[in-house]
Design a protein around this motif. Sequence first.
Motif, PDB file in Angstrom:
ATOM      1  N   ASN A  33       0.858  -1.174   0.000  1.00  0.00           N
ATOM      2  CA  ASN A  33       0.000   0.000   0.000  1.00  0.00           C
ATOM      3  C   ASN A  33       0.898   1.229   0.000  1.00  0.00           C
ATOM      4  N   LEU A  34       1.108   1.789  -1.178  1.00  0.00           N
ATOM      5  CA  LEU A  34       2.000   2.941  -1.292  1.00  0.00           C
ATOM      6  C   LEU A  34       1.455   4.162  -0.574  1.00  0.00           C
ATOM      7  N   PHE A  35       0.126   4.299  -0.548  1.00  0.00           N
ATOM      8  CA  PHE A  35      -0.457   5.462   0.110  1.00  0.00           C
ATOM      9  C   PHE A  35      -0.233   5.421   1.620  1.00  0.00           C
ATOM     10  N   THR A  37       2.443   4.219   3.125  1.00  0.00           N
ATOM     11  CA  THR A  37       3.813   4.696   3.308  1.00  0.00           C
ATOM     12  C   THR A  37       3.888   6.199   3.117  1.00  0.00           C
ATOM     13  N   TYR A  38       3.179   6.680   2.123  1.00  0.00           N
ATOM     14  CA  TYR A  38       3.131   8.122   1.851  1.00  0.00           C
ATOM     15  C   TYR A  38       2.508   8.868   3.030  1.00  0.00           C
ATOM     16  N   PHE A  39       1.447   8.288   3.620  1.00  0.00           N
ATOM     17  CA  PHE A  39       0.798   8.909   4.774  1.00  0.00           C
ATOM     18  C   PHE A  39       1.774   9.034   5.947  1.00  0.00           C
ATOM     19  N   LYS A  40       2.520   7.972   6.209  1.00  0.00           N
ATOM     20  CA  LYS A  40       3.488   8.017   7.317  1.00  0.00           C
ATOM     21  C   LYS A  40       4.553   9.077   7.077  1.00  0.00           C
ATOM     22  N   ALA A  41       5.014   9.206   5.836  1.00  0.00           N
ATOM     23  CA  ALA A  41       6.030  10.211   5.516  1.00  0.00           C
ATOM     24  C   ALA A  41       5.483  11.618   5.662  1.00  0.00           C
ATOM     25  N   VAL A  42       4.264  11.849   5.188  1.00  0.00           N
ATOM     26  CA  VAL A  42       3.654  13.180   5.294  1.00  0.00           C
ATOM     27  C   VAL A  42       3.429  13.543   6.759  1.00  0.00           C
ATOM     28  N   CYS A  43       2.976  12.599   7.556  1.00  0.00           N
ATOM     29  CA  CYS A  43       2.747  12.869   8.983  1.00  0.00           C
ATOM     30  C   CYS A  43       4.049  13.248   9.684  1.00  0.00           C
ATOM     31  N   LYS A  44       5.121  12.592   9.333  1.00  0.00           N
ATOM     32  CA  LYS A  44       6.417  12.892   9.955  1.00  0.00           C
ATOM     33  C   LYS A  44       6.900  14.279   9.551  1.00  0.00           C
ATOM     34  N   ILE A  45       6.771  14.630   8.279  1.00  0.00           N
ATOM     35  CA  ILE A  45       7.259  15.913   7.797  1.00  0.00           C
ATOM     36  C   ILE A  45       6.355  17.064   8.236  1.00  0.00           C
ATOM     37  N   LYS A  94      -6.362  10.057   8.634  1.00  0.00           N
ATOM     38  CA  LYS A  94      -5.866   9.001   7.756  1.00  0.00           C
ATOM     39  C   LYS A  94      -6.912   8.612   6.724  1.00  0.00           C
ATOM     40  N   LYS A  95      -8.157   8.489   7.151  1.00  0.00           N
ATOM     41  CA  LYS A  95      -9.234   8.122   6.236  1.00  0.00           C
ATOM     42  C   LYS A  95      -9.371   9.161   5.116  1.00  0.00           C
ATOM     43  N   ILE A  96      -9.350  10.433   5.479  1.00  0.00           N
ATOM     44  CA  ILE A  96      -9.479  11.495   4.482  1.00  0.00           C
ATOM     45  C   ILE A  96      -8.242  11.544   3.597  1.00  0.00           C
ATOM     46  N   PHE A  97      -7.076  11.436   4.189  1.00  0.00           N
ATOM     47  CA  PHE A  97      -5.832  11.502   3.428  1.00  0.00           C
ATOM     48  C   PHE A  97      -5.750  10.380   2.399  1.00  0.00           C
ATOM     49  N   LEU A  98      -6.059   9.157   2.809  1.00  0.00           N
ATOM     50  CA  LEU A  98      -5.993   8.023   1.883  1.00  0.00           C
ATOM     51  C   LEU A  98      -7.031   8.157   0.774  1.00  0.00           C
ATOM     52  N   TRP A  99      -8.196   8.697   1.110  1.00  0.00           N
ATOM     53  CA  TRP A  99      -9.198   8.925   0.072  1.00  0.00           C
ATOM     54  C   TRP A  99      -8.700   9.980  -0.921  1.00  0.00           C
ATOM     55  N   LEU A 100      -8.108  11.060  -0.420  1.00  0.00           N
ATOM     56  CA  LEU A 100      -7.588  12.098  -1.308  1.00  0.00           C
ATOM     57  C   LEU A 100      -6.505  11.544  -2.231  1.00  0.00           C
ATOM     58  N   CYS A 101      -5.631  10.695  -1.690  1.00  0.00           N
ATOM     59  CA  CYS A 101      -4.583  10.092  -2.518  1.00  0.00           C
ATOM     60  C   CYS A 101      -5.172   9.238  -3.626  1.00  0.00           C
ATOM     61  N   SER A 102      -6.154   8.436  -3.286  1.00  0.00           N
ATOM     62  CA  SER A 102      -6.748   7.563  -4.315  1.00  0.00           C
ATOM     63  C   SER A 102      -7.598   8.360  -5.297  1.00  0.00           C
ATOM     64  N   PHE A 103      -8.232   9.439  -4.838  1.00  0.00           N
ATOM     65  CA  PHE A 103      -9.100  10.238  -5.709  1.00  0.00           C
ATOM     66  C   PHE A 103      -8.271  11.037  -6.715  1.00  0.00           C
ATOM     67  N   TYR A 104      -7.155  11.589  -6.281  1.00  0.00           N
ATOM     68  CA  TYR A 104      -6.325  12.423  -7.147  1.00  0.00           C
ATOM     69  C   TYR A 104      -5.162  11.668  -7.758  1.00  0.00           C
TER      70      TYR A 104
END
Length: 105
Positions: A33-35, A37-45, A94-104
């Motif tokens: 699930n690439l999103f 991993t992306y979520f964890k990176a965005v949260c850290k930054i 997380k729910k909103i972020f993952l939806w935004l990633c998949s939507f865009y």
Amino acid sequence: MKMELMIFFSILTLSLSAPEAESLMIEASEPVNLFETYFKAVCKIESNNNPYDIHFYEGSIGIAQLRQCNLVDYNAKHVPKIHLFACLSPEVSKKIFLWLCSFYN
């Protein structure tokens, strides 16, 4: 000389064959699930993994630093509508972020 090499390799290939197999086994791998991993990176930054982080100048809030414009897109497609301060919950963010990633995507 060239003709001799061609004859040699022709004879050599006639004696070679693929191994016989009765069945083919393909192992299943775990999906990536690439999103996630992306979520964890965005949260850290964005918030250094602080779910209660609020950036008043940008108007972003929560662990993923979501903005009102992100919620407008999300709320246009989902019921019930989510308020910006609900993004203080890491699960909601997380729910909103993952939806935004998949939507865009």
